[in-house]
Design an enzyme around this catalytic site. Structure first.
Site, PDB file in Angstrom:
ATOM      1  N   GLY A  38      35.183  59.581   2.183  1.00  0.00           N
ATOM      2  CA  GLY A  38      35.970  59.825   0.975  1.00  0.00           C
ATOM      3  C   GLY A  38      37.428  59.816   1.397  1.00  0.00           C
ATOM      4  N   THR A 214      51.990  49.869   3.943  1.00  0.00           N
ATOM      5  CA  THR A 214      51.237  49.448   5.128  1.00  0.00           C
ATOM      6  C   THR A 214      50.816  47.990   4.960  1.00  0.00           C
ATOM      7  OG1 THR A 214      49.209  50.370   4.170  1.00  0.00           O
ATOM      8  CG2 THR A 214      50.429  51.780   5.699  1.00  0.00           C
ATOM      9  N   GLY A 216      48.494  46.144   7.086  1.00  0.00           N
ATOM     10  CA  GLY A 216      47.341  45.733   7.901  1.00  0.00           C
ATOM     11  C   GLY A 216      47.796  45.361   9.304  1.00  0.00           C
ATOM     12  N   GLY A 219      51.459  45.798  10.593  1.00  0.00           N
ATOM     13  CA  GLY A 219      52.107  47.094  10.786  1.00  0.00           C
ATOM     14  C   GLY A 219      52.514  47.765   9.499  1.00  0.00           C
ATOM     15  N   ALA A 243      38.665  54.085   7.018  1.00  0.00           N
ATOM     16  CA  ALA A 243      39.484  55.303   7.187  1.00  0.00           C
ATOM     17  C   ALA A 243      40.763  55.082   7.997  1.00  0.00           C
ATOM     18  CB  ALA A 243      38.694  56.460   7.779  1.00  0.00           C
ATOM     19  N   ALA A 244      41.052  53.834   8.366  1.00  0.00           N
ATOM     20  CA  ALA A 244      42.302  53.581   9.116  1.00  0.00           C
ATOM     21  C   ALA A 244      43.509  53.947   8.254  1.00  0.00           C
ATOM     22  CB  ALA A 244      42.373  52.120   9.531  1.00  0.00           C
ATOM     23  N   GLY A 245      43.485  53.523   6.983  1.00  0.00           N
ATOM     24  CA  GLY A 245      44.591  53.835   6.069  1.00  0.00           C
ATOM     25  C   GLY A 245      44.683  55.335   5.804  1.00  0.00           C
ATOM     26  N   ASP A 246      43.532  55.983   5.699  1.00  0.00           N
ATOM     27  CA  ASP A 246      43.526  57.440   5.455  1.00  0.00           C
ATOM     28  C   ASP A 246      44.095  58.189   6.654  1.00  0.00           C
ATOM     29  OD1 ASP A 246      42.239  56.915   3.039  1.00  0.00           O
ATOM     30  OD2 ASP A 246      40.255  57.064   3.952  1.00  0.00           O
ATOM     31  N   SER A 285      35.705  59.274  13.054  1.00  0.00           N
ATOM     32  CA  SER A 285      36.518  58.397  13.915  1.00  0.00           C
ATOM     33  C   SER A 285      37.982  58.840  13.997  1.00  0.00           C
ATOM     34  CB  SER A 285      36.446  56.954  13.394  1.00  0.00           C
ATOM     35  OG  SER A 285      37.112  56.860  12.148  1.00  0.00           O
TER      36      SER A 285
HETATM   37  O1  RIB Z   1      39.065  54.890   2.875  1.00  0.00           O
HETATM   38  C1  RIB Z   1      37.749  54.932   3.341  1.00  0.00           C
HETATM   39  C2  RIB Z   1      36.883  55.698   2.384  1.00  0.00           C
HETATM   40  O2  RIB Z   1      36.826  55.007   1.157  1.00  0.00           O
HETATM   41  C3  RIB Z   1      35.457  55.852   2.813  1.00  0.00           C
HETATM   42  O3  RIB Z   1      35.247  56.980   3.626  1.00  0.00           O
HETATM   43  C4  RIB Z   1      34.689  55.861   1.502  1.00  0.00           C
HETATM   44  O4  RIB Z   1      34.095  57.084   1.206  1.00  0.00           O
HETATM   45  C5  RIB Z   1      35.709  55.457   0.439  1.00  0.00           C
HETATM   46  O5  RIB Z   1      36.126  56.528  -0.301  1.00  0.00           O
END
Ligand code: RIB
Length: 299
Positions: A38, A214, A216, A219, A243-246, A285
């Site tokens: 999420g 961002t 990708g 950079g 989850a890289a962006g998160d 991760s």
């Molecule tokens: O940004 C990645 C996330 O997008 C995942 O963990 C997935 O749950 C979606 O919400």
């Protein structure tokens, strides 16, 4: 200064596939793993692991206790998360051998916010606190409006982007965290336009906001306090980009809370994001602070 994150909490079902399924096609996955995810939860985990005081606001269903345990383990305050009947939000994620993903989300408990709950949670926001949100929960408009009324700094990551995004009270946002597609849509431009042009258009449209764009593999470029900064990516062997962006978003905010300069903030957030790309899964991760500093000293 703390961060209140109104964010989704998902159970991610991750399928390793040879290629992403095409319309009308049926494929077999080589592997299935279940992770916490999420966008909201991932960003809170990144904030917590980077050492920011973070309160997560959201909802889980009967199957979501492990999501709360993970947040708590990362040092995130979860006392405002509600437990409801039914199921938590979930995501179906395909990951191909080059680490690229495609994601289908189901909102579940994430879409049960009410205006009353939003207002109640925001009584905990002090002037100058950050209120962070993404686009995976409901009541986005109420969160932005009420948070700004209380003098909090609204940080909006409009992901995943939806058609109705421009109808939100975006003039109240203090910091936009966007990728090229989101940035272009907010600017009324094409993702193929020059990133610098997208950034400049967004700054004209939202003159009171800082913008982080961002890009990708190219950079990141941002405008903070009217000044432009950029940072290339750290190259790693991709395993799973989920989850890289998160991670970038959570680390960026955590570093700003620590009072770090913009160039240092970008370096730390990019390094943390690179580590995330080199590992499988969403939340698991995301690196701890000590892992990011070790990575930077080796780079
Ligand atoms: O940004 C990645 C996330 O997008 C995942 O963990 C997935 O749950 C979606 O919400």
């Amino acid at each position: 200064m703390k961060v209140l994150n109104f964010g989704s909490l998902n159970i991610d079902r991750v399928y390793n596939v040879t290629h992403h399924v095409l319309p009308g096609e049926t494929i077999t996955a080589a592997d299935l793993n279940t992770y916490a995810g999420g966008k909201g939860l991932n960003q809170s985990i990144a904030l917590g692991r980077a050492g920011a005081e973070t309160v997560h606001i959201g909802a889980i269903g009967e199957d979501g206790d492990f999501l709360l345990e993970l947040l708590t383990g990362a040092g995130v305050d979860t006392h405002l998360v509600r437990r409801i009947g039914g199921s938590s939000g979930h995501a179906i994620i395909q990951v191909s051998p080059d680490g690229q993903n495609s994601i289908v989300i189901f909102g579940g408990a994430n879409r049960t916010f009410t205006e009353e709950y939003v207002r109640e949670c925001l009584t905990q926001a002090d002037k100058g606190d950050y209120v962070l949100l993404q686009n995976e929960t409901n009541e986005i408009s109420a969160v932005i409006t009420e948070a700004a009324k209380r003098g909090a700094k609204v940080v909006f990551n409009p992901s995943p982007i939806t058609e109705d995004i421009l109808s939100l009270p975006l003039k109240n946002v203090s910091l936009f965290m966007v990728n090229e597609i989101e940035g272009a849509q907010l600017a009324g431009m094409s993702p193929d336009d020059e990133p610098r042009d997208i950034l400049d258009t967004l700054s004209v449209r939202y003159p009171n906001a800082d913008i982080v764009l961002t890009l990708g593999s190219r950079g990141v470029i941002c405008k903070v306090g009217g000044e432009v900064f950029s940072q290339p990516i750290f190259r790693v062997t991709p395993v799973d980009t989920t989850a890289a962006g998160d991670t970038f978003c959570g680390y960026f905010l955590a570093c700003r809370c620590k009072g770090m300069s913009v160039p240092d903030t970008l370096r730390f957030a990019s390094a943390a994001s690179a580590i995330t790309v080199s590992r499988a899964g969403a939340a698991p991760s995301i690196p701890a602070w000590y892992e990011t500093t070790a990575f930077l000293s080796e780079s």
